[in-house]
Enzyme design. Structure first.
Site, mmCIF file in Angstrom:
data_model
loop_
_atom_site.group_PDB
_atom_site.id
_atom_site.type_symbol
_atom_site.label_atom_id
_atom_site.label_comp_id
_atom_site.label_asym_id
_atom_site.label_seq_id
_atom_site.Cartn_x
_atom_site.Cartn_y
_atom_site.Cartn_z
ATOM 1 N N ASP A 36 0.857 -1.193 0.000
ATOM 2 C CA ASP A 36 0.000 0.000 0.000
ATOM 3 C C ASP A 36 0.894 1.244 0.000
ATOM 4 O OD1 ASP A 36 -3.242 0.288 1.213
ATOM 5 O OD2 ASP A 36 -2.001 2.054 0.868
ATOM 6 N N ALA A 88 -6.093 1.199 -5.759
ATOM 7 C CA ALA A 88 -6.777 1.900 -6.854
ATOM 8 C C ALA A 88 -6.966 3.369 -6.530
ATOM 9 C CB ALA A 88 -8.150 1.266 -7.085
ATOM 10 N N GLN A 89 -7.211 4.125 -7.564
ATOM 11 C CA GLN A 89 -7.773 5.463 -7.451
ATOM 12 C C GLN A 89 -9.279 5.201 -7.379
ATOM 13 O OE1 GLN A 89 -9.626 8.481 -7.575
ATOM 14 N NE2 GLN A 89 -9.887 7.788 -9.681
ATOM 15 N N TYR A 154 -13.148 5.987 -14.653
ATOM 16 C CA TYR A 154 -13.033 4.980 -13.594
ATOM 17 C C TYR A 154 -13.685 3.668 -14.037
ATOM 18 C CZ TYR A 154 -13.976 2.796 -9.029
ATOM 19 O OH TYR A 154 -14.059 1.923 -7.980
ATOM 20 N N LYS A 158 -11.856 0.057 -14.964
ATOM 21 C CA LYS A 158 -12.218 -1.185 -14.264
ATOM 22 C C LYS A 158 -12.616 -2.253 -15.291
ATOM 23 C CE LYS A 158 -11.752 -0.148 -9.837
ATOM 24 N NZ LYS A 158 -10.853 -0.888 -8.945
HETATM 25 C C1 UD2 Z 1 -20.596 4.548 -6.029
HETATM 26 C C2 UD2 Z 1 -19.140 4.340 -5.672
HETATM 27 C C3 UD2 Z 1 -18.255 4.635 -6.840
HETATM 28 C C4 UD2 Z 1 -18.694 3.886 -8.080
HETATM 29 C C5 UD2 Z 1 -20.165 4.180 -8.335
HETATM 30 C C6 UD2 Z 1 -20.681 3.338 -9.499
HETATM 31 C C7 UD2 Z 1 -18.937 4.851 -3.296
HETATM 32 C C8 UD2 Z 1 -18.414 5.803 -2.286
HETATM 33 N N1 UD2 Z 1 -18.776 5.225 -4.564
HETATM 34 O O1 UD2 Z 1 -20.841 5.915 -6.260
HETATM 35 O O2 UD2 Z 1 -16.915 4.277 -6.537
HETATM 36 O O3 UD2 Z 1 -18.465 2.504 -7.911
HETATM 37 O O4 UD2 Z 1 -20.955 3.840 -7.200
HETATM 38 O O5 UD2 Z 1 -21.890 3.821 -9.954
HETATM 39 O O6 UD2 Z 1 -19.423 3.769 -3.000
HETATM 40 N N2 UD2 Z 1 -25.403 11.676 -1.885
HETATM 41 C C9 UD2 Z 1 -26.109 12.682 -1.242
HETATM 42 N N3 UD2 Z 1 -25.426 13.486 -0.390
HETATM 43 C C10 UD2 Z 1 -24.076 13.351 -0.140
HETATM 44 C C11 UD2 Z 1 -23.364 12.325 -0.812
HETATM 45 C C12 UD2 Z 1 -24.062 11.503 -1.682
HETATM 46 O O7 UD2 Z 1 -27.307 12.843 -1.450
HETATM 47 O O8 UD2 Z 1 -23.524 14.138 0.666
HETATM 48 C C13 UD2 Z 1 -26.134 10.796 -2.807
HETATM 49 C C14 UD2 Z 1 -25.544 10.852 -4.207
HETATM 50 O O9 UD2 Z 1 -26.084 11.902 -4.946
HETATM 51 C C15 UD2 Z 1 -25.948 9.472 -4.746
HETATM 52 C C16 UD2 Z 1 -25.980 8.583 -3.498
HETATM 53 O O10 UD2 Z 1 -26.016 9.458 -2.382
HETATM 54 O O11 UD2 Z 1 -27.224 9.519 -5.320
HETATM 55 C C17 UD2 Z 1 -24.783 7.664 -3.378
HETATM 56 O O12 UD2 Z 1 -23.604 8.449 -3.521
HETATM 57 P P1 UD2 Z 1 -22.137 7.870 -3.204
HETATM 58 O O13 UD2 Z 1 -21.179 8.959 -3.513
HETATM 59 O O14 UD2 Z 1 -22.114 7.248 -1.848
HETATM 60 O O15 UD2 Z 1 -21.974 6.655 -4.218
HETATM 61 P P2 UD2 Z 1 -22.208 6.560 -5.817
HETATM 62 O O16 UD2 Z 1 -23.350 5.608 -5.986
HETATM 63 O O17 UD2 Z 1 -22.287 7.878 -6.446
#
Ligand code: UD2
Length: 324
Positions: A36, A88-89, A154, A158
């Protein structure tokens, strides 16, 4: 069954999912070496194993040749038998701003790990892939057969890495399983950056009584899977033949809205945090949930920790982390 003769390399093992996988592999009796660069992971995540005779930490980076970095750990524990590749990034938005870096870390990094596997006769590589490979417009629930047409570098990297895994399996006999994770959450997920997982951010804010911001109308959905369930899926694929040559979604099959998760978090944390709504985040998908058939058939996988339980554990961790 113990695996005292099995030496596993966990790249990205100081990170969120990687460190939980290390915990499980150590508990199963494996010899574990972590590679890491500590760019997002921390040694605190590995504190329980620091001085353990079956454990080695290697400061190193998958954007460099890893043979030299691994030499001392190999001299100590013998050759690597199996690799769990998490390094990963991890942020979709960062990949959009900087696609070349994403290629260097996520695609070239995976290829370096595969080269290491080929040259050192590693039996199997388990790869942390993502639901980000799927087409945003794919109907839900997504299965492994759903259209893979990523909407971010991303996701592209993948997906390309999965193709490399298949190529190395065909040409060199390096076995693999690619696990496409849905939204993973749990202790050690860092809530401090703007691209952190929504559960880590909301639990952190709720525990502090700070404002929570829901993007869009909150009716968008996700499939939240607890990190130790994910680690179990990784270990099953890694330590045997289950899922050889397969690409498998790892989630729960349960679709939850962001509004629902917010209400549950506020209740659990007994929080009075204000909730505000903000415009939708660019590139956000509307609905996300997986079928479970392939994970069940090939890995015997089932999520054991339901959302309520997982949130309880994560909230307890958030409170401890905040008080130390
Ligand atoms: C997830 C993964 C990402 C990728 C993606 C694939 C995480 C952290 N990220 O992104 O790596 O694999 O899926 O599609 O697991 N939200 C809010 N308020 C906040 C933050 C988020 O409402 O302060 C909402 C956001 O708009 C989204 C949902 O919560 O609709 C999930 O957001 P996220 O950033 O946890 O994960 P995601 O699905 O965008």
């Amino acid at each position: 069954m113990t695996f005292s003769d099995t030496h596993v390399l966990v790249t990205g093992g100081a990170g969120f999912i990687g460190s939980h996988t290390v915990d499980l592999l150590m508990a199963k009796g494996c010899k574990v070496s972590v590679l890491d660069n500590l760019s997002s992971g921390t040694l605190a995540n590995l504190a329980s194993w620091e001085n353990h005779p079956r454990f080695a930490f290697v400061g190193g980076d998958v954007t460099q040749d890893i043979t030299e970095a691994m030499a001392a750990a190999v001299a100590r524990h013998g050759p690597i038998h199996r690799i769990a590749h998490f390094a990963a990034q991890t942020a979709v938005p960062i990949s959009i701003d900087n696609p070349v870096t994403d290629i260097e870390v996520n695609l070239c990094g995976t290829t370096r790990v595969l080269e290491y596997a080929r040259r050192n006769a590693v039996a199997k590589v388990v790869f942390a892939s993502s639901s980000a490979v799927y087409d945003d417009d794919a109907p839900v629930p997504v299965s492994e057969e759903s259209s893979a047409r990523p909407s971010s570098p991303y996701g592209i990297d993948k997906l390309a890495a999965e193709i490399y895994l298949d190529y190395y399996a065909r040409l060199y006999g390096v076995k693999f399983t690619a696990l496409r994770f849905m939204n993973v959450y749990g202790p050690r997920q860092d809530p401090s950056s703007w691209y952190s997982g929504v559960i880590s951010i909301f639990l952190d804010r709720a525990a502090a009584g700070e404002q929570i911001t829901i993007f869009d109308d909150g009716e968008q959905t996700r499939d939240f899977v607890y990190v130790t369930d994910v680690a179990n899926a990784v270990a099953t694929a890694l330590l045997g033949n289950a899922g050889d040559g397969a690409i498998i979604n790892i989630g729960t099959g349960v679709e939850v809205t962001i509004n629902e998760i917010t209400r549950t978090i506020l209740t659990l944390a007994k929080s009075r945090s204000a909730v505000q709504y903000a415009p939708a985040r660019a590139g956000d998908i509307r609905r996300s949930v997986t079928t479970m058939d392939k994970a069940t058939a090939l890995l015997g996988f089932q999520a054991h920790i339901n959302l309520r339980e997982g949130l309880d554990h994560t909230l307890a961790w958030v409170r401890t982390a905040k008080s130390t």
